[in-house]
Scaffold this motif. Structure first.
Motif: not given
Length: 242
Positions: A69-84, A182-194
């Protein structure tokens, strides 16, 4: 003799009462036996030896792919793409949703061995993967053909994108927010597009791969399964003849 007849406790009447009492018990036993036979038939259908072998293979391949797996967007490095999910979706098309969901569960249990999220990430993956494969796996039981497969995959992409938004908003972001302060809800509002774009890329790329390979692969697996079943039947017949 007169007392016996008046009290209604003669031998014939006693036997009749006993038969009436035993009849419901016999019916209950027959119903239980029928249910047990139906359960055994379902288990034999979904978890036969060749299917278990292929389920183990798909699960092992999916688990191995997670290490790539590997990340796509630097803004959300915890979102990693894999093909399982490629393997689970193919499994769902070939065998059905039950086998695919069981394999997803086993794969996530294996991922707990080196989990860095205390099982929360595995739970989120289980929900999103199930949402992705269940509609195509069920729909393909009734409607076959490349056009229907393409339509089912469109619905699968929509389902994963929708469920991923909910899972990230209410499971992943709150958990990591509590873990790292950190504030999870606020972080989601700022990165939901990613989040949405990431799952769009992931689901579409997996769908394209599955659409290209599922037909020839399913023919091979079904042919292998058929040969195995014939060998099992011949072996049983030989044992009976002995």
């Amino acid at each position: 003799m007169e007392q016996q007849q008046l009290s209604g406790t003669g031998p014939e009447e006693a036997q009749g009462e006993t038969a009436l009492q035993e009849e419901p018990q016999v019916q209950v036993q027959e119903e239980k036996a029928g249910r047990n036979e139906r359960i055994k038939a379902v288990l034999r259908e979904h978890f036969s030896a060749p299917r278990l072998a292929y389920m183990a293979l798909f699960t092992a391949l999916a688990y191995a792919v997670t290490f790539l797996e590997f990340p796509i967007f630097p803004a959300t490095p915890f979102l990693k793409l894999d093909f399982s999910n490629v393997f689970f979706l193919i499994e769902g098309f070939i065998f059905g949703p039950v086998e695919a969901i069981v394999s997803i569960g086993i794969k996530e249990c294996l991922s707990l061995i080196d989990s860095q999220t205390a099982g929360v990430g595995e739970l989120a993956n289980l929900l999103m993967s199930t949402a992705f494969i269940i509609l195509p796996a069920i729909g393909y039981r009734f409607l076959k053909g490349r056009k229907w497969v393409a339509l089912f995959l469109v619905f699968a992409c929509a389902a994963q994108i929708s469920v991923s938004a909910l899972v990230n908003r209410y499971i992943n972001y709150p958990f990591f927010g509590a873990l790292f302060g950190f504030d999870g809800a606020a972080m989601f509002r700022s990165t939901w597009e990613f989040v949405l774009l990431f799952n769009l890329i992931k689901s579409v790329s997996i769908s394209v791969l599955v659409f290209l390979v599922y037909k020839p692969l399913s023919k091979f697996i079904k042919a292998t399964d058929l040969r195995f079943q014939k060998r099992m039947q011949n072996a049983k017949q030989k044992r009976k003849e002995r």
